[in-house]
Motif scaffolding. Structure first.
Motif, PDB file in Angstrom:
ATOM      1  N   ARG A   1       0.779  -1.309  -0.008  1.00  0.00           N
ATOM      2  CA  ARG A   1      -0.015  -0.011   0.027  1.00  0.00           C
ATOM      3  C   ARG A   1       0.843   1.295  -0.048  1.00  0.00           C
ATOM      4  NH1 ARG A   1      -4.912  -1.504  -0.624  1.00  0.00           N
ATOM      5  NH2 ARG A   1      -5.495  -3.043   0.625  1.00  0.00           N
ATOM      6  N   PRO A   2       0.512   2.268  -0.913  1.00  0.00           N
ATOM      7  CA  PRO A   2       1.188   3.388  -0.940  1.00  0.00           C
ATOM      8  C   PRO A   2       0.941   4.219   0.570  1.00  0.00           C
ATOM      9  CG  PRO A   2      -0.551   3.633  -2.273  1.00  0.00           C
ATOM     10  CD  PRO A   2      -0.544   2.435  -1.797  1.00  0.00           C
ATOM     11  N   SER A   3       1.998   4.729   0.978  1.00  0.00           N
ATOM     12  CA  SER A   3       1.797   5.853   2.211  1.00  0.00           C
ATOM     13  C   SER A   3       0.982   7.030   1.617  1.00  0.00           C
ATOM     14  CB  SER A   3       3.037   6.331   2.782  1.00  0.00           C
ATOM     15  OG  SER A   3       3.782   7.263   1.910  1.00  0.00           O
ATOM     16  N   ALA A   4       0.255   7.541   2.711  1.00  0.00           N
ATOM     17  CA  ALA A   4      -0.715   8.671   2.256  1.00  0.00           C
ATOM     18  C   ALA A   4       0.253  10.100   1.576  1.00  0.00           C
ATOM     19  CB  ALA A   4      -1.201   9.681   3.815  1.00  0.00           C
ATOM     20  N   ALA A   5       1.525  10.088   2.179  1.00  0.00           N
ATOM     21  CA  ALA A   5       2.511  10.815   1.552  1.00  0.00           C
ATOM     22  C   ALA A   5       2.487  10.865  -0.082  1.00  0.00           C
ATOM     23  CB  ALA A   5       3.799  11.206   2.272  1.00  0.00           C
ATOM     24  N   LEU A   6       2.709   9.691  -0.408  1.00  0.00           N
ATOM     25  CA  LEU A   6       2.828   9.308  -1.630  1.00  0.00           C
ATOM     26  C   LEU A   6       1.459   9.480  -2.684  1.00  0.00           C
ATOM     27  CD1 LEU A   6       4.746   5.770  -1.584  1.00  0.00           C
ATOM     28  CD2 LEU A   6       5.524   8.096  -2.730  1.00  0.00           C
ATOM     29  N   LEU A   7       0.380   9.056  -1.793  1.00  0.00           N
ATOM     30  CA  LEU A   7      -1.032   9.204  -2.489  1.00  0.00           C
ATOM     31  C   LEU A   7      -1.343  10.775  -2.758  1.00  0.00           C
ATOM     32  CD1 LEU A   7      -3.227   6.572  -0.698  1.00  0.00           C
ATOM     33  CD2 LEU A   7      -2.539   6.621  -2.991  1.00  0.00           C
ATOM     34  N   GLU A   8      -0.643  11.825  -1.837  1.00  0.00           N
ATOM     35  CA  GLU A   8      -1.051  13.154  -1.931  1.00  0.00           C
ATOM     36  C   GLU A   8      -0.040  13.846  -2.841  1.00  0.00           C
ATOM     37  OE1 GLU A   8      -1.466  14.451   1.991  1.00  0.00           O
ATOM     38  OE2 GLU A   8      -3.347  13.080   2.299  1.00  0.00           O
ATOM     39  N   HIS A   9       1.018  13.242  -3.259  1.00  0.00           N
ATOM     40  CA  HIS A   9       2.071  13.832  -3.857  1.00  0.00           C
ATOM     41  C   HIS A   9       1.739  14.177  -5.234  1.00  0.00           C
ATOM     42  CE1 HIS A   9       5.887  14.210  -5.338  1.00  0.00           C
ATOM     43  NE2 HIS A   9       6.713  14.434  -3.918  1.00  0.00           N
ATOM     44  N   PRO A  10       2.054  15.338  -5.707  1.00  0.00           N
ATOM     45  CA  PRO A  10       2.040  15.746  -7.022  1.00  0.00           C
ATOM     46  C   PRO A  10       2.461  14.859  -8.172  1.00  0.00           C
ATOM     47  CG  PRO A  10       3.046  17.549  -5.858  1.00  0.00           C
ATOM     48  CD  PRO A  10       2.928  16.256  -4.930  1.00  0.00           C
ATOM     49  N   MET A  11       3.398  14.231  -7.798  1.00  0.00           N
ATOM     50  CA  MET A  11       3.788  12.967  -8.907  1.00  0.00           C
ATOM     51  C   MET A  11       3.055  11.785  -8.971  1.00  0.00           C
ATOM     52  SD  MET A  11       6.315  14.677 -10.654  1.00  0.00           S
ATOM     53  CE  MET A  11       7.514  13.353 -11.376  1.00  0.00           C
ATOM     54  N   TRP A  12       1.950  11.743  -8.288  1.00  0.00           N
ATOM     55  CA  TRP A  12       1.280  10.489  -7.805  1.00  0.00           C
ATOM     56  C   TRP A  12       0.991   9.831  -9.167  1.00  0.00           C
ATOM     57  CZ3 TRP A  12       0.998   6.009  -5.231  1.00  0.00           C
ATOM     58  CH2 TRP A  12      -0.035   5.099  -5.789  1.00  0.00           C
ATOM     59  N   SER A  13       1.158   8.397  -9.494  1.00  0.00           N
ATOM     60  CA  SER A  13       0.983   7.758 -10.568  1.00  0.00           C
ATOM     61  C   SER A  13       1.006   6.366 -10.037  1.00  0.00           C
ATOM     62  CB  SER A  13       1.988   7.776 -11.625  1.00  0.00           C
ATOM     63  OG  SER A  13       1.631   6.709 -12.616  1.00  0.00           O
ATOM     64  N   GLU A  14      -0.200   5.631  -9.904  1.00  0.00           N
ATOM     65  CA  GLU A  14      -0.518   4.170  -9.640  1.00  0.00           C
ATOM     66  C   GLU A  14       0.567   3.250 -10.413  1.00  0.00           C
ATOM     67  OE1 GLU A  14      -3.677   1.005  -8.185  1.00  0.00           O
ATOM     68  OE2 GLU A  14      -4.271   2.503  -9.856  1.00  0.00           O
ATOM     69  N   THR A  15       0.684   3.534 -11.621  1.00  0.00           N
ATOM     70  CA  THR A  15       1.512   2.460 -12.493  1.00  0.00           C
ATOM     71  C   THR A  15       2.973   2.639 -12.162  1.00  0.00           C
ATOM     72  OG1 THR A  15       1.318   4.014 -14.345  1.00  0.00           O
ATOM     73  CG2 THR A  15      -0.169   2.262 -14.274  1.00  0.00           C
ATOM     74  N   ASP A  16       3.495   4.175 -12.104  1.00  0.00           N
ATOM     75  CA  ASP A  16       4.897   4.328 -11.579  1.00  0.00           C
ATOM     76  C   ASP A  16       4.993   3.635 -10.249  1.00  0.00           C
ATOM     77  OD1 ASP A  16       7.262   5.356 -12.352  1.00  0.00           O
ATOM     78  OD2 ASP A  16       6.911   7.312 -11.252  1.00  0.00           O
TER      79      ASP A  16
ATOM     80  N   TRP B   1      10.397  11.064  -6.607  1.00  0.00           N
ATOM     81  CA  TRP B   1       9.257  11.909  -6.783  1.00  0.00           C
ATOM     82  C   TRP B   1       9.799  13.463  -6.520  1.00  0.00           C
ATOM     83  CZ3 TRP B   1       4.432   8.520  -5.930  1.00  0.00           C
ATOM     84  CH2 TRP B   1       4.399   7.532  -6.893  1.00  0.00           C
ATOM     85  N   ASP B   2      10.142  13.598  -5.249  1.00  0.00           N
ATOM     86  CA  ASP B   2      10.418  14.922  -4.718  1.00  0.00           C
ATOM     87  C   ASP B   2      11.701  15.567  -5.665  1.00  0.00           C
ATOM     88  OD1 ASP B   2       8.605  14.890  -2.822  1.00  0.00           O
ATOM     89  OD2 ASP B   2      10.217  14.121  -1.009  1.00  0.00           O
ATOM     90  N   ARG B   3      12.523  14.421  -6.035  1.00  0.00           N
ATOM     91  CA  ARG B   3      13.450  15.101  -6.797  1.00  0.00           C
ATOM     92  C   ARG B   3      13.110  15.459  -8.398  1.00  0.00           C
ATOM     93  NH1 ARG B   3      16.557  10.163  -8.958  1.00  0.00           N
ATOM     94  NH2 ARG B   3      14.796  10.278  -9.920  1.00  0.00           N
ATOM     95  N   ASP B   4      12.315  14.402  -8.663  1.00  0.00           N
ATOM     96  CA  ASP B   4      11.735  14.896 -10.198  1.00  0.00           C
ATOM     97  C   ASP B   4      10.781  16.162 -10.273  1.00  0.00           C
ATOM     98  OD1 ASP B   4      13.122  12.644 -10.774  1.00  0.00           O
ATOM     99  OD2 ASP B   4      11.239  11.237 -10.953  1.00  0.00           O
ATOM    100  N   LEU B   5      10.267  16.355  -9.205  1.00  0.00           N
ATOM    101  CA  LEU B   5       9.251  17.501  -8.936  1.00  0.00           C
ATOM    102  C   LEU B   5      10.138  18.688  -9.139  1.00  0.00           C
ATOM    103  CD1 LEU B   5       6.180  18.318  -8.909  1.00  0.00           C
ATOM    104  CD2 LEU B   5       6.458  18.084  -6.399  1.00  0.00           C
ATOM    105  N   LYS B   6      11.063  18.675  -8.365  1.00  0.00           N
ATOM    106  CA  LYS B   6      12.073  19.760  -8.383  1.00  0.00           C
ATOM    107  C   LYS B   6      12.698  20.337  -9.456  1.00  0.00           C
ATOM    108  CE  LYS B   6      16.516  20.900  -6.127  1.00  0.00           C
ATOM    109  NZ  LYS B   6      17.610  20.393  -5.380  1.00  0.00           N
ATOM    110  N   PHE B   7      12.960  19.170 -10.462  1.00  0.00           N
ATOM    111  CA  PHE B   7      13.301  19.443 -11.689  1.00  0.00           C
ATOM    112  C   PHE B   7      12.500  19.864 -12.762  1.00  0.00           C
ATOM    113  CE2 PHE B   7      17.028  17.096  -9.724  1.00  0.00           C
ATOM    114  CZ  PHE B   7      17.858  18.221 -10.040  1.00  0.00           C
ATOM    115  N   GLY B   8      11.035  19.800 -12.514  1.00  0.00           N
ATOM    116  CA  GLY B   8      10.079  20.211 -13.218  1.00  0.00           C
ATOM    117  C   GLY B   8       9.448  18.869 -14.179  1.00  0.00           C
ATOM    118  N   ALA B   9       9.642  17.778 -13.698  1.00  0.00           N
ATOM    119  CA  ALA B   9       9.302  16.591 -14.155  1.00  0.00           C
ATOM    120  C   ALA B   9       7.834  16.418 -14.187  1.00  0.00           C
ATOM    121  CB  ALA B   9       9.940  15.323 -13.901  1.00  0.00           C
TER     122      ALA B   9
END
Length: 73
Positions: free
Chosen positions: A10-25, A43-51
């Motif tokens: 199960r993904p944590s609440a932090a993952l489910l609420e993350h802007p980069m959330w993707s069930e398949t990823d 995901w934090d790293r990727d979000l920082k770089f605009g992914a």
């Protein structure tokens, strides 16, 4: 061919609420052996770089081949 995800971890609440959330990823990364904490760091790293969130396309044979090697259905 349709592909149904079956997440064993199960993904944590932090993952489910993350802007980069993707069930398949999430399923792909967990299938590769990464922990929830490591996925969050990626995901934090990727979000920082605009992914944008990665959305695997399980009905596309190119993605299904790579995806099925690490995610057991």
């Amino acid at each position: 061919m349709s592909f149904q995800l079956r997440l064993r971890v199960r993904p944590s609440a932090a993952l489910l609420e993350h802007p980069m959330w993707s069930e398949t990823d999430f399923a792909y990364l967990r299938g590769r052996g990464y922990t929830n904490t490591q996925v969050l760091k990626f995901w934090d790293r990727d979000l920082k770089f605009g992914a944008k969130p990665v959305h695997w396309h399980p009905n596309d044979s190119k993605y299904l081949s790579a995806f099925s090697r690490v995610v057991r259905s």
